[in-house]
Design an enzyme around this catalytic site. Structure first.
Site, mmCIF file in Angstrom:
data_model
loop_
_atom_site.group_PDB
_atom_site.id
_atom_site.type_symbol
_atom_site.label_atom_id
_atom_site.label_comp_id
_atom_site.label_asym_id
_atom_site.label_seq_id
_atom_site.Cartn_x
_atom_site.Cartn_y
_atom_site.Cartn_z
ATOM 1 N N SER A 152 33.776 45.767 51.691
ATOM 2 C CA SER A 152 34.621 45.924 52.871
ATOM 3 C C SER A 152 36.038 46.145 52.360
ATOM 4 O O SER A 152 36.552 45.341 51.563
ATOM 5 C CB SER A 152 34.536 44.667 53.741
ATOM 6 N N GLU A 153 36.675 47.239 52.790
ATOM 7 C CA GLU A 153 37.885 47.689 52.092
ATOM 8 C C GLU A 153 39.106 46.788 52.278
ATOM 9 O O GLU A 153 40.115 46.974 51.607
ATOM 10 C CB GLU A 153 38.211 49.149 52.437
ATOM 11 N N ASN A 154 39.021 45.799 53.159
ATOM 12 C CA ASN A 154 40.133 44.848 53.238
ATOM 13 C C ASN A 154 40.101 43.849 52.082
ATOM 14 O O ASN A 154 41.003 43.017 51.981
ATOM 15 C CB ASN A 154 40.129 44.116 54.589
#
Lengths: 219, 233
Positions: free
Chosen positions: A46-48
């Site tokens: 998840s890119e966060n």
């Protein structure tokens, strides 16, 4: 019959391989996590800043400091890693993520993708989509083959502002699975009951149909 | 703020020196990991014409969204906005300028700014509106866009634990943009959940070394959840 959202996700899940690091976009791509084939292990990025994303939390596990890139509360699986946004996009940009699945408004026969901006409508931003399409080793796009008026979304050349150039490798629509190479869409599979003629009719870009095209198989 | 004691005891001291027209870099992703009290202090100070650099701009009535209420933000640099009606209204009326920046490029711009790298080439955004007006170059057969670094007059971040030296540890995914933001401010202010004694933080586990941090304040956080998802059972 055209595939349902769940069936599109099920078909995309067949692209997963054991040991893959995978980034799933918002919408249909998120559903892919529900259909990971038995016996294989994948890690969701998840890119966060989370590698090893788990399911939604129970009421007891709920934690405001634990979210995914869609800003939803999530959990981390055993063996997960958490890191900064710069580290996260180093993984993405550096080509370490094996597969990215994302939606789009349009794709074209040269692998260009438009997914973030419709001129004249309010533009909310590209988020991480431009980084993802520029960086992933393999990109699968999920979308309906045509819009609600029957206009093809698989074009000779994208009409909307691009998210990335020459990056889309595979497309799973509600009608077909296609590969993008050498400046054309290559038809690989049809949705059950959908004819090659219907797919041809709804594909505006160059479509190559080589031999007998099998129907998709769902387990 | 004598020597290495960076702890301040009021929000006034924490944001002292912030002036109209300055650039403020803020950590956070959505409402996760945002320095709530420092943002509220900026609202209280009424500072205007700010350029705010942050992945998002909060929601109506919370986070950076509250700085829109009195039109304190002149320009927003972000990857995704519009979770708030007021933002949309000010954007459409031309009161607010927005520079949309790909999320990974935004993180790297902050990182580069803090690391003394003036610009970098990235494939992200090549051939898209993001690359318009920017230098591009072909390197080893692939096309790249030159993206300038970002630094701020202030950086405001949220951390879990800090000591008086300004060493920071972040909690779970509230880390997000905070470590890069912390490096890129001339004055970096960390609002933290807990201030611990020097030595309590394991040196090898510190996420942001204190050299980047000028001020530390203990905050109280609402930690509002933007999209509350739970599974039954």
């Amino acid at each position: 019959m055209a595939l349902s959202r769940e069936q599109v996700a099920m078909r995309v899940a067949q692209e997963l391989q054991d040991g893959y690091y995978v980034n799933l976009g918002i919408g249909i791509p998120t559903l892919v996590a529900n259909y990971v084939p038995k016996g294989i292990e994948v890690m969701l990025q998840s890119e966060n800043g989370l590698l090893g994303m788990g399911p939604y939390p129970t009421e007891a596990e709920l934690d405001a400091d634990m979210i995914n890139a869609g800003k939803e509360t999530v959990t981390a699986i055993k063996g997960a890693a958490i890191f900064s946004s710069a580290e996260s996009f180093a993984m993405i940009r550096g080509g370490h993520v094996d597969l990215t699945v994302l939606g789009a408004f349009e794709v074209d026969q040269n692998g260009n993708i438009a997914s973030w901006m419709i001129p004249g409508k309010l533009v909310k931003g590209m988020g991480g989509a431009m980084d993802l399409v520029a960086g992933a080793q393999n990109i699968v796009v999920t979308m309906t083959h045509a819009d609600k008026y029957g206009n093809s979304k698989l074009l000779e050349s994208c009409s909307l502002p691009l998210t990335g150039v020459g990056c889309v490798k595979k497309i799973v629509t509600d009608l077909a699975v296609l590969e993008v190479r050498n400046g054309a869409f290559h038809l690989l599979e049809r949705a059950p009951g959908i004819t090659v003629e219907e797919i041809q009719q709804k594909t505006a870009g160059k479509l190559v149909v080589d031999g007998e095209i099998p129907e998709m198989v769902f387990n | 703020m004598a020597g290495f004691n960076k702890v301040v005891h009021s929000y006034e001291d924490a944001m002292a020196g912030l002036q109209d027209g300055m650039t403020v870099i803020a950590g956070g992703f959505g409402l996760c990991g945002i320095p709530e009290g420092l943002i509220a202090q900026i609202k209280k100070m009424g500072t205007t014409d700010l350029t705010v650099v942050s992945n998002n701009c909060g929601v109506d009535g919370f986070g950076l969204g509250i700085l829109l209420e009195d039109r304190q933000i002149k320009k927003m640099v972000a990857s995704y906005v519009g979770e708030n009606a007021l933002f949309e209204k000010q954007l459409l009326s031309g009161e607010l300028e927005v520079e949309l920046t790909p999320q990974g490029t935004l993180a790297e711009k902050m990182r580069a700014g803090g690391a003394g790298i003036p610009a970098f080439f990235t494939a992200t955004g090549y051939g898209t509106p993001v690359a318009e007006g920017k230098e591009t170059r072909e390197i080893n057969g692939r096309n790249y866009v030159l993206e300038p670094a970002i630094t701020g007059d202030f950086a405001i971040v949220r951390a879990w634990k800090a000591d008086r030296y300004g060493n920071l540890v972040f909690r779970h995914t509230s880390m997000n943009f905070n470590p890069m933001a912390a490096t890129a401010g001339k004055i970096t202010v960390a609002e933290v959940e807990e201030i611990v004694e020097p030595g309590e933080l394991e040196p090898s586990q510190i996420h942001t070394p204190g050299i980047y941090v000028q001020r530390v304040i203990k905050g109280n956080f609402e930690k509002r959840i933007e999209r509350r998802m739970v599974q039954q059972g």
